[in-house]
Design a protein around this motif. Sequence first.
Motif, PDB file in Angstrom:
ATOM      1  N   HIS A 283       0.862  -1.173   0.000  1.00  0.00           N
ATOM      2  CA  HIS A 283       0.000   0.000   0.000  1.00  0.00           C
ATOM      3  C   HIS A 283       0.906   1.233   0.000  1.00  0.00           C
ATOM      4  O   HIS A 283       1.842   1.316   0.793  1.00  0.00           O
ATOM      5  CB  HIS A 283      -0.895   0.044   1.236  1.00  0.00           C
ATOM      6  N   GLY A 284       0.618   2.193  -0.877  1.00  0.00           N
ATOM      7  CA  GLY A 284       1.411   3.405  -0.944  1.00  0.00           C
ATOM      8  C   GLY A 284       1.132   4.158  -2.220  1.00  0.00           C
ATOM      9  O   GLY A 284       0.804   3.569  -3.256  1.00  0.00           O
ATOM     10  N   SER A 285       1.241   5.477  -2.178  1.00  0.00           N
ATOM     11  CA  SER A 285       0.990   6.314  -3.344  1.00  0.00           C
ATOM     12  C   SER A 285       2.260   6.463  -4.171  1.00  0.00           C
ATOM     13  O   SER A 285       3.363   6.113  -3.733  1.00  0.00           O
ATOM     14  CB  SER A 285       0.489   7.698  -2.918  1.00  0.00           C
ATOM     15  N   PRO A 289       7.200   5.915   0.019  1.00  0.00           N
ATOM     16  CA  PRO A 289       7.496   4.531   0.400  1.00  0.00           C
ATOM     17  C   PRO A 289       6.215   3.777   0.745  1.00  0.00           C
ATOM     18  O   PRO A 289       5.223   4.360   1.158  1.00  0.00           O
ATOM     19  CB  PRO A 289       8.392   4.687   1.639  1.00  0.00           C
ATOM     20  N   GLY A 290       6.262   2.480   0.569  1.00  0.00           N
ATOM     21  CA  GLY A 290       5.102   1.676   0.895  1.00  0.00           C
ATOM     22  C   GLY A 290       5.036   1.339   2.376  1.00  0.00           C
ATOM     23  O   GLY A 290       6.025   1.470   3.108  1.00  0.00           O
ATOM     24  N   ASP A 291       3.864   0.938   2.805  1.00  0.00           N
ATOM     25  CA  ASP A 291       3.663   0.523   4.191  1.00  0.00           C
ATOM     26  C   ASP A 291       4.168  -0.914   4.340  1.00  0.00           C
ATOM     27  O   ASP A 291       3.581  -1.843   3.763  1.00  0.00           O
ATOM     28  CB  ASP A 291       2.180   0.604   4.535  1.00  0.00           C
ATOM     29  N   PRO A 292       5.242  -1.149   5.111  1.00  0.00           N
ATOM     30  CA  PRO A 292       5.786  -2.513   5.221  1.00  0.00           C
ATOM     31  C   PRO A 292       4.818  -3.496   5.855  1.00  0.00           C
ATOM     32  O   PRO A 292       4.937  -4.708   5.633  1.00  0.00           O
ATOM     33  CB  PRO A 292       7.042  -2.315   6.084  1.00  0.00           C
ATOM     34  N   LEU A 293       3.860  -3.003   6.634  1.00  0.00           N
ATOM     35  CA  LEU A 293       2.898  -3.893   7.277  1.00  0.00           C
ATOM     36  C   LEU A 293       1.822  -4.377   6.305  1.00  0.00           C
ATOM     37  O   LEU A 293       1.063  -5.293   6.627  1.00  0.00           O
ATOM     38  CB  LEU A 293       2.246  -3.190   8.471  1.00  0.00           C
ATOM     39  N   SER A 294       1.750  -3.751   5.125  1.00  0.00           N
ATOM     40  CA  SER A 294       0.700  -4.106   4.156  1.00  0.00           C
ATOM     41  C   SER A 294       1.179  -5.120   3.122  1.00  0.00           C
ATOM     42  O   SER A 294       0.441  -5.460   2.206  1.00  0.00           O
ATOM     43  CB  SER A 294       0.217  -2.842   3.440  1.00  0.00           C
ATOM     44  N   ILE A 295       2.400  -5.602   3.227  1.00  0.00           N
ATOM     45  CA  ILE A 295       2.994  -6.438   2.192  1.00  0.00           C
ATOM     46  C   ILE A 295       2.185  -7.714   1.956  1.00  0.00           C
ATOM     47  O   ILE A 295       1.707  -8.361   2.882  1.00  0.00           O
ATOM     48  CB  ILE A 295       4.457  -6.782   2.559  1.00  0.00           C
ATOM     49  N   ARG A 296       2.000  -8.038   0.659  1.00  0.00           N
ATOM     50  CA  ARG A 296       1.392  -9.297   0.224  1.00  0.00           C
ATOM     51  C   ARG A 296       2.339  -9.929  -0.784  1.00  0.00           C
ATOM     52  O   ARG A 296       2.831  -9.268  -1.690  1.00  0.00           O
ATOM     53  CB  ARG A 296       0.013  -9.055  -0.420  1.00  0.00           C
ATOM     54  N   ARG A 297       2.578 -11.222  -0.649  1.00  0.00           N
ATOM     55  CA  ARG A 297       3.535 -11.928  -1.494  1.00  0.00           C
ATOM     56  C   ARG A 297       2.829 -12.532  -2.709  1.00  0.00           C
ATOM     57  O   ARG A 297       2.064 -13.488  -2.578  1.00  0.00           O
ATOM     58  CB  ARG A 297       4.219 -13.034  -0.699  1.00  0.00           C
ATOM     59  N   PHE A 298       3.105 -11.965  -3.886  1.00  0.00           N
ATOM     60  CA  PHE A 298       2.511 -12.526  -5.097  1.00  0.00           C
ATOM     61  C   PHE A 298       3.030 -13.936  -5.362  1.00  0.00           C
ATOM     62  O   PHE A 298       2.287 -14.810  -5.814  1.00  0.00           O
ATOM     63  CB  PHE A 298       2.811 -11.636  -6.304  1.00  0.00           C
ATOM     64  N   ALA A 299       4.334 -14.155  -5.119  1.00  0.00           N
ATOM     65  CA  ALA A 299       4.918 -15.460  -5.411  1.00  0.00           C
ATOM     66  C   ALA A 299       4.246 -16.563  -4.610  1.00  0.00           C
ATOM     67  O   ALA A 299       3.991 -17.663  -5.122  1.00  0.00           O
ATOM     68  CB  ALA A 299       6.416 -15.439  -5.129  1.00  0.00           C
ATOM     69  N   ALA A 300       3.925 -16.294  -3.343  1.00  0.00           N
ATOM     70  CA  ALA A 300       3.295 -17.298  -2.495  1.00  0.00           C
ATOM     71  C   ALA A 300       1.891 -17.648  -2.975  1.00  0.00           C
ATOM     72  O   ALA A 300       1.392 -18.753  -2.702  1.00  0.00           O
ATOM     73  CB  ALA A 300       3.243 -16.803  -1.049  1.00  0.00           C
ATOM     74  N   ALA A 301       1.246 -16.721  -3.691  1.00  0.00           N
ATOM     75  CA  ALA A 301      -0.109 -16.961  -4.205  1.00  0.00           C
ATOM     76  C   ALA A 301      -0.099 -17.421  -5.659  1.00  0.00           C
ATOM     77  O   ALA A 301      -1.166 -17.601  -6.248  1.00  0.00           O
ATOM     78  CB  ALA A 301      -0.944 -15.689  -4.072  1.00  0.00           C
ATOM     79  N   SER A 302       1.102 -17.616  -6.235  1.00  0.00           N
ATOM     80  CA  SER A 302       1.192 -18.007  -7.638  1.00  0.00           C
ATOM     81  C   SER A 302       1.133 -19.521  -7.790  1.00  0.00           C
ATOM     82  O   SER A 302       1.361 -20.274  -6.826  1.00  0.00           O
ATOM     83  CB  SER A 302       2.493 -17.485  -8.251  1.00  0.00           C
ATOM     84  N   PHE A 331       0.943  -0.666  -5.099  1.00  0.00           N
ATOM     85  CA  PHE A 331       1.969  -0.844  -6.128  1.00  0.00           C
ATOM     86  C   PHE A 331       2.612  -2.219  -6.045  1.00  0.00           C
ATOM     87  O   PHE A 331       2.554  -2.895  -5.014  1.00  0.00           O
ATOM     88  CB  PHE A 331       3.031   0.257  -6.053  1.00  0.00           C
ATOM     89  N   VAL A 332       3.192  -2.628  -7.187  1.00  0.00           N
ATOM     90  CA  VAL A 332       3.939  -3.880  -7.292  1.00  0.00           C
ATOM     91  C   VAL A 332       5.420  -3.541  -7.195  1.00  0.00           C
ATOM     92  O   VAL A 332       5.887  -2.587  -7.829  1.00  0.00           O
ATOM     93  CB  VAL A 332       3.664  -4.592  -8.621  1.00  0.00           C
ATOM     94  N   GLN A 333       6.160  -4.335  -6.444  1.00  0.00           N
ATOM     95  CA  GLN A 333       7.597  -4.121  -6.312  1.00  0.00           C
ATOM     96  C   GLN A 333       8.323  -5.446  -6.491  1.00  0.00           C
ATOM     97  O   GLN A 333       7.956  -6.456  -5.888  1.00  0.00           O
ATOM     98  CB  GLN A 333       7.936  -3.521  -4.946  1.00  0.00           C
ATOM     99  N   VAL A 334       9.361  -5.422  -7.335  1.00  0.00           N
ATOM    100  CA  VAL A 334      10.164  -6.607  -7.593  1.00  0.00           C
ATOM    101  C   VAL A 334      11.560  -6.363  -7.034  1.00  0.00           C
ATOM    102  O   VAL A 334      12.212  -5.379  -7.386  1.00  0.00           O
ATOM    103  CB  VAL A 334      10.240  -6.927  -9.094  1.00  0.00           C
ATOM    104  N   SER A 335      12.004  -7.244  -6.159  1.00  0.00           N
ATOM    105  CA  SER A 335      13.315  -7.118  -5.518  1.00  0.00           C
ATOM    106  C   SER A 335      14.272  -8.170  -6.064  1.00  0.00           C
ATOM    107  O   SER A 335      13.854  -9.252  -6.501  1.00  0.00           O
ATOM    108  CB  SER A 335      13.187  -7.269  -4.001  1.00  0.00           C
ATOM    109  N   SER A 336      15.557  -7.854  -6.029  1.00  0.00           N
ATOM    110  CA  SER A 336      16.580  -8.748  -6.556  1.00  0.00           C
ATOM    111  C   SER A 336      17.719  -8.876  -5.554  1.00  0.00           C
ATOM    112  O   SER A 336      17.755  -8.186  -4.526  1.00  0.00           O
ATOM    113  CB  SER A 336      17.109  -8.208  -7.885  1.00  0.00           C
ATOM    114  N   GLU A 337      18.666  -9.756  -5.864  1.00  0.00           N
ATOM    115  CA  GLU A 337      19.821  -9.916  -4.988  1.00  0.00           C
ATOM    116  C   GLU A 337      20.641  -8.638  -4.933  1.00  0.00           C
ATOM    117  O   GLU A 337      21.193  -8.278  -3.886  1.00  0.00           O
ATOM    118  CB  GLU A 337      20.671 -11.082  -5.467  1.00  0.00           C
ATOM    119  N   ASN A 338      20.750  -7.925  -6.069  1.00  0.00           N
ATOM    120  CA  ASN A 338      21.496  -6.664  -6.089  1.00  0.00           C
ATOM    121  C   ASN A 338      20.729  -5.531  -5.419  1.00  0.00           C
ATOM    122  O   ASN A 338      21.340  -4.593  -4.899  1.00  0.00           O
ATOM    123  CB  ASN A 338      21.836  -6.271  -7.535  1.00  0.00           C
TER     124      ASN A 338
END
Length: 407
Positions: A283-285, A289-302, A331-338
Motif C-alpha cells: 500500500h502506498g501512493s 514509500p510503501g507501508d511494510p505492514l501491508s505487504i502481500r507476497r505474489f509469489a506465495a499466491a502463484s 503498487f507492485v515491487q520486484v526485488s533482486s539480490e542486487n
Amino acid sequence: MTSENTAPPAFGTPHRGITLGTYTRTNPSRQANYDLCHDVDDATYSVVGRGVPGYPGEFVFNFQDVVPPIFGQFKYTINDEIELLGGYQYTQVRSKDNPQGAVRGQLSFVDPIPTLAVTGRMDGNQAGEDSFARGCVLVSFDCDTRKMEYLVFHSVSQPSRLEAHAAPPGFTGPLLFALDSISQSLESPIYGSRVLGPEEEYVLYAQQMYFLLTSENFPTGEIRGQLTAQFDYFAHMTGIQMVPPITTANLGCATFDLTDINYGLDFEIMHSIEDVISVDMFHGSIGSPGDPLSIRRFAAASFRDSPESPVIGSMVMDDDDQVALITDQTFVQVSSENYPFGEIRGQMMRIRPCDPNPRPYSATSETLSFDGSFASLIELPLDRDGGSIMACSLLVVCFCAFVALLF
C-alpha cells in the motif's frame, strides 16, 4: 538540447545534448536529479537556467562539471518548483566559442504512467501452439488524434513479426498492421504507435483486436492476446518509480482482474530480473514509500510458488487491500539480490478509455471484410452514438506525483 535553441543562436558546428532526470516533491523534499550528456568539445559551463524558449535566461544551478555524462542533484525552493512545473527552466552547456550557450533545451514533464484504454495477455494457447512464452500488452489511445500507442513485454525467443488482427477470441481475422524484425527490433519490450482509421478504432473499442507475435520456431504465431477491458488494472514497473529512483535496465509489466466473487485478484506479472528474490504488493501512493505492514507476497499466491517471471495466480483481497487498490494506493515491487529492497516498481492503476465524441458511423467500401462466419458473434461494448465506453464500470483515475523530466 540543440544549438538552434540557444539565445542568441550558437554559431559554428551544430551540437546536440539530452537531459534526463527525476523530481520528487516529498521524500526527499523538492529535489531534482539530472543526468546530462552532450557533444560540445570546448564546453566551459553546464547549468540549469530559467527563461522561456527563444530568449536569454538567468542562472539557477551549476552542474560543477562539463565532461559528459554529467550528474547534478539540486534542492529546489517553492519558487524554483513553480518555474519547473510551468516549463520555465532549461539546461544549457556553454563553450569557449559560444559563451552564451552552445546547446540548450527546455525541461518538460513526461507522464511516467500513461492513461490506458485496454490491456492484453498473450500466450501460446490463444495462438493454438504449445509454447511456454507469455506476453503482456498495454495500450493507450487518444480519441482526438486516434493515435494508439502500445507496449508489448514478452518472453518469445527470436521474434520475427508482430501483427494486429481484427477478430473475436477463438477466431482469426484480417491483418490490420504489422511490424517485422527487419524494420524494428522485436526483442522485449516492443514499443510502437499507429494512427487508427475509423474502422480500426471501432474494432479496438469493440474488443475485437488482437496481437499475434510470430517467431523463427513458430512462423504462423507463437503467442496471441486479445486487447480487452477485462484486465482493467495494470502496472508498468521501472526503476525510476522506486523511492528513491534506481538506475536499472530491468522492466516489468502486469495485468490484474479484480473479480466480484470472493474479491479475488487474478494477476499475471512479467519482469526481466534474473536474480529476483521477491514480487510483492504494498500500500502506498506514487513517489512515497510503501507501508511494510501491508505487504502481500505474489509469489506465495502463484501457481509455481516462485518469483521468477511470469508470476501467475490469484489472491483474496481484504477490505484494506480493496480500498487501497481502487484509490490508486497500491503498487507492485520486484526485488533482486542486487537490490533487496526493490529494483523496479509500478503503481497499480485502472484503465481509463477516452470517450470519443459521438459522431455518425457509416460503413464504407473500406470496412473490414471478416473471414469466416463469426461476424454475428461480435458483441459491442461501445455505443458510439450514445458515447458510452464499455459501460460506466471503468473508474476514473488520476495520475500524479513523481515525474520524469525529459528533453
